[in-house]
Design a protein around this motif. Sequence first.
Motif, PDB file in Angstrom:
ATOM      1  N   GLN A  76      -6.178  -1.799  -4.128  1.00  0.00           N
ATOM      2  CA  GLN A  76      -5.182  -1.815  -5.200  1.00  0.00           C
ATOM      3  C   GLN A  76      -4.422  -3.142  -5.222  1.00  0.00           C
ATOM      4  O   GLN A  76      -4.075  -3.648  -6.286  1.00  0.00           O
ATOM      5  N   PHE A  77      -4.149  -3.695  -4.063  1.00  0.00           N
ATOM      6  CA  PHE A  77      -3.460  -4.982  -3.988  1.00  0.00           C
ATOM      7  C   PHE A  77      -4.288  -6.086  -4.630  1.00  0.00           C
ATOM      8  O   PHE A  77      -3.751  -6.992  -5.269  1.00  0.00           O
ATOM      9  N   MET A  78      -5.578  -6.004  -4.492  1.00  0.00           N
ATOM     10  CA  MET A  78      -6.439  -7.047  -5.037  1.00  0.00           C
ATOM     11  C   MET A  78      -6.784  -6.824  -6.507  1.00  0.00           C
ATOM     12  O   MET A  78      -6.801  -7.769  -7.287  1.00  0.00           O
ATOM     13  N   LEU A  85      -5.473   2.568   4.251  1.00  0.00           N
ATOM     14  CA  LEU A  85      -5.338   1.117   4.288  1.00  0.00           C
ATOM     15  C   LEU A  85      -6.354   0.437   3.363  1.00  0.00           C
ATOM     16  O   LEU A  85      -6.014  -0.512   2.636  1.00  0.00           O
ATOM     17  N   ALA A  86      -7.574   0.919   3.342  1.00  0.00           N
ATOM     18  CA  ALA A  86      -8.593   0.357   2.458  1.00  0.00           C
ATOM     19  C   ALA A  86      -8.202   0.568   0.994  1.00  0.00           C
ATOM     20  O   ALA A  86      -8.350  -0.344   0.163  1.00  0.00           O
ATOM     21  N   SER A 107      -5.777  -9.734 -11.341  1.00  0.00           N
ATOM     22  CA  SER A 107      -5.368  -9.490 -12.724  1.00  0.00           C
ATOM     23  C   SER A 107      -4.370 -10.530 -13.217  1.00  0.00           C
ATOM     24  O   SER A 107      -3.884 -10.435 -14.338  1.00  0.00           O
ATOM     25  N   GLN A 108      -4.053 -11.526 -12.411  1.00  0.00           N
ATOM     26  CA  GLN A 108      -3.118 -12.581 -12.804  1.00  0.00           C
ATOM     27  C   GLN A 108      -3.615 -13.332 -14.041  1.00  0.00           C
ATOM     28  O   GLN A 108      -2.844 -13.641 -14.937  1.00  0.00           O
TER      29      GLN A 108
END
Length: 104
Positions: free
Chosen positions: A24-26, A18-19, A34-35
Amino acid sequence: MFLHLRPYLPTAILSILLAYCCVQFMTGDKGLFSQENRQRDLMVAENKLEKLKSERQDLESRARYLRTDNLSKDLLEERARVILGFGEANEYVIRDQIDKSANS
């Protein structure tokens, strides 16, 4: 020795997984942080596209004047002078760095 930790092993593995997914999501390639990089890359690509479109339009208009049905003698003479490197006796020729794509 580690038998008393055995019931906590699945919880520890799931917590680590989960961590990893949250990190990776962030911060991943498509993550939230990365937006800004993707927006900057998009702006650079759009500017390059606009430059290429204007260059293509210029080349198409030049090619239109070099066709046999709509031949512009001035443009034909100019292109021949650039390619062959000739000038008239009363002209001053200022040599500049010629782009290789300009000769084709």
